[in-house]
Design a protein around this motif. Structure first.
Motif, mmCIF file in Angstrom:
data_model
loop_
_atom_site.group_PDB
_atom_site.id
_atom_site.type_symbol
_atom_site.label_atom_id
_atom_site.label_comp_id
_atom_site.label_asym_id
_atom_site.label_seq_id
_atom_site.Cartn_x
_atom_site.Cartn_y
_atom_site.Cartn_z
ATOM 1 N N LEU A 201 -9.609 3.362 -2.652
ATOM 2 C CA LEU A 201 -10.617 2.902 -3.770
ATOM 3 C C LEU A 201 -11.482 2.760 -4.365
ATOM 4 N N GLN A 202 -12.624 3.090 -3.787
ATOM 5 C CA GLN A 202 -14.215 3.292 -3.830
ATOM 6 C C GLN A 202 -14.368 4.531 -4.764
ATOM 7 N N ASN A 203 -12.820 5.715 -4.142
ATOM 8 C CA ASN A 203 -13.123 7.031 -4.267
ATOM 9 C C ASN A 203 -12.416 6.625 -5.937
ATOM 10 N N ALA A 204 -12.464 6.035 -6.084
ATOM 11 C CA ALA A 204 -10.794 6.119 -7.354
ATOM 12 C C ALA A 204 -11.450 6.093 -8.626
ATOM 13 N N THR A 205 -11.643 6.472 -9.940
ATOM 14 C CA THR A 205 -12.055 6.688 -11.108
ATOM 15 C C THR A 205 -11.347 5.418 -12.006
ATOM 16 N N ILE A 206 -11.880 5.093 -13.098
ATOM 17 C CA ILE A 206 -10.908 3.912 -14.321
ATOM 18 C C ILE A 206 -9.655 4.695 -14.535
ATOM 19 N N SER A 207 -9.432 5.608 -14.561
ATOM 20 C CA SER A 207 -8.593 6.724 -14.388
ATOM 21 C C SER A 207 -7.252 6.120 -13.379
ATOM 22 N N ASP A 208 -7.744 6.736 -12.595
ATOM 23 C CA ASP A 208 -7.430 6.787 -11.149
ATOM 24 C C ASP A 208 -6.739 5.545 -11.311
ATOM 25 N N LYS A 209 -7.703 4.463 -11.128
ATOM 26 C CA LYS A 209 -7.037 3.251 -10.847
ATOM 27 C C LYS A 209 -6.205 2.447 -12.257
ATOM 28 N N LEU A 210 -6.045 3.303 -13.332
ATOM 29 C CA LEU A 210 -5.575 2.434 -14.531
ATOM 30 C C LEU A 210 -4.376 3.077 -14.375
ATOM 31 N N ILE A 211 -3.713 4.092 -13.654
ATOM 32 C CA ILE A 211 -2.810 4.062 -12.907
ATOM 33 C C ILE A 211 -1.997 4.153 -11.631
ATOM 34 N N ARG A 212 -2.606 4.049 -10.681
ATOM 35 C CA ARG A 212 -2.308 3.064 -9.676
ATOM 36 C C ARG A 212 -1.657 1.875 -10.102
ATOM 37 N N MET A 213 -2.500 0.738 -11.452
ATOM 38 C CA MET A 213 -1.851 0.267 -11.329
ATOM 39 C C MET A 213 -1.084 -0.198 -12.043
ATOM 40 N N ASN A 214 -0.209 0.800 -11.964
ATOM 41 C CA ASN A 214 0.992 0.857 -13.593
ATOM 42 C C ASN A 214 1.979 0.016 -12.335
ATOM 43 N N TYR A 215 2.499 -0.715 -11.383
ATOM 44 C CA TYR A 215 3.674 -1.112 -11.065
ATOM 45 C C TYR A 215 3.071 -2.370 -11.487
ATOM 46 N N ASP A 216 1.629 -2.723 -10.648
ATOM 47 C CA ASP A 216 1.061 -4.042 -11.046
ATOM 48 C C ASP A 216 1.322 -4.583 -12.635
ATOM 49 N N ILE A 217 1.204 -3.562 -13.913
ATOM 50 C CA ILE A 217 0.808 -3.933 -15.044
ATOM 51 C C ILE A 217 2.890 -4.040 -15.790
#
Length: 380
Positions: free
Chosen positions: A323-339
């Motif tokens: 997670l510490q290496n994830a960019t804002i874009s990475d985090k947003l796509i990883r949030m897809n299910y939770d969103i």
């Protein structure tokens, strides 16, 4: 005249898009409602998910692995997952073999992490909520067909939201008074009430419906997922790939590497809600491990990979990394299910998503009644 002609084209487009996809959108929305509280309901009805907390350490992954493999000897063990001091551990068996056309399976053995007692063997491809999920994702069709049908209907729904906004937009202040809230006078005909229900409800759910549609399309079409991720600045791969581990004769193999990786993860994530370790599937596979830092969501999960022969940690160039290496874009796509599920806002978010899904399900019905009423003016 040009304006009238444009509106007429948009109206016809909105109508025929709705008539062709409305029933599918209704099913997707209703199944989304039914699935919204799946986890909460199953935690109440499936008591084997929980155990009594004991004042002793958990069994090691290899110990749970031995018990689980003996229970399902002909199936492939995917992972061992620990869910905390008061919850069962999970031995996850999973196979999706497209090449050999073998029967897919997804089974979970629930075990007491303190004793290794098998509490339940659950087929995750059966049951009510699996039926609901198959309807939501595939419309109960063969998966390769159903996914395309549902994704296409979702794309059509996205276009309908845009055309609907154009049709909703009031031409003057007087018209605007009837577009933001219901102004029903006594004696107002049912047809007018239905028209208001469709337009006003559609306006208020539109922004959330757009989010549902976009997050749904991320799963539906690979080209959409890559386009969306690239548009928001993403540069990594969206495809999971296990980093290769190469056994060398000169290297002394680590004894019980799965246990050592689990202990390392426990040390690095003492407050993790769950920790999962994956036995290597081949001689060149790594030991994949992940720790979920937030109960109820998935996007904060840390994914790590270790060479089973040396325990050297390996980096990856896809979004399923630390997670510490994830960019804002990475985090947003990883949030897809939770969103998509509303879980990003906790239980209130799920309740909100449930209510919005119900309102979305009403739109094909009220829209159809508007069309039917215009074609049959003397019957309604």
């Amino acid at each position: 005249m040009k304006k009238f002609g444009f509106k007429k084209i948009i109206r016809n487009l909105h109508l025929w898009l709705g008539l062709t996809s409305g029933s599918i959108v209704f099913v997707i929305a209703i199944t989304g409602c039914l699935y919204a509280f799946q986890e909460e309901i199953q935690n109440i009805t499936e008591t084997y998910r929980f155990v009594k907390k004991e004042n002793k350490p958990f069994l090691l992954p290899t110990e749970l692995e031995q018990i689980a493999r003996a229970e399902l000897p002909r199936k492939s063990l995917h992972a061992i997952k620990y869910n905390g001091e008061s919850q069962s551990a999970e031995a996850i068996f999973f196979s999706h073999d497209d090449e050999n056309k073998q029967k897919d399976y997804y089974d979970i053995i629930y075990l007491n992490p303190y004793t290794g007692e098998i509490l339940e063997v659950a087929d995750m491809y059966s049951g009510f909520f699996r039926w609901v999920l198959d309807g939501h994702f595939y419309l109960w069709l063969p998966h390769e067909i159903g996914q395309t049908v549902v994704a296409s209907a979702t794309l059509v729904f996205l276009l309908m939201l845009i055309t609907g906004l154009i049709l909703w937009y009031p031409k003057n202040k007087k018209a605007a008074q009837q577009r933001f809230w219901f102004r029903w006078k006594k004696g107002l005909k049912w047809k007018r009430k239905n028209y208001d229900l469709h337009n006003i409800t559609g306006f208020y759910v539109m922004s959330i419906a757009l989010i549902f549609a976009i997050t749904g399309l991320v799963w539906g079409f690979p080209w959409f997922a890559y386009s969306y991720y690239t548009l928001i600045g993403g540069e990594k791969s969206l495809v999971y790939q296990d980093p290769i581990s190469q056994k060398e004769i000169s290297v002394t193999s680590v004894e019980k590497p799965l246990d050592k990786v689990w202990m390392l993860m426990k040390k690095d994530y003492p407050n993790a809600q769950s920790i999962e370790v994956h036995p290597p599937e081949t001689d060149s596979s790594s030991i994949a491990a992940n720790a979920n830092l937030d109960k109820g969501t998935y996007w904060k999960t840390d994914y790590r990979y270790f060479d089973p022969y040396t325990l050297e940690e390996k980096e990856v160039n896809h979004i399923y990394g630390k997670l510490q290496n994830a960019t804002i874009s990475d985090k947003l796509i990883r949030m897809n299910y939770d969103i998509h599920t509303g879980a990003i806002l906790g239980l209130p978010g799920k309740i909100f998503a449930f209510l919005i899904s119900l309102l979305i399900a009403s739109l094909p019905i009220t829209g159809f009644l508007i069309w039917y009423g215009r074609r049959n003016k003397n019957r309604l």
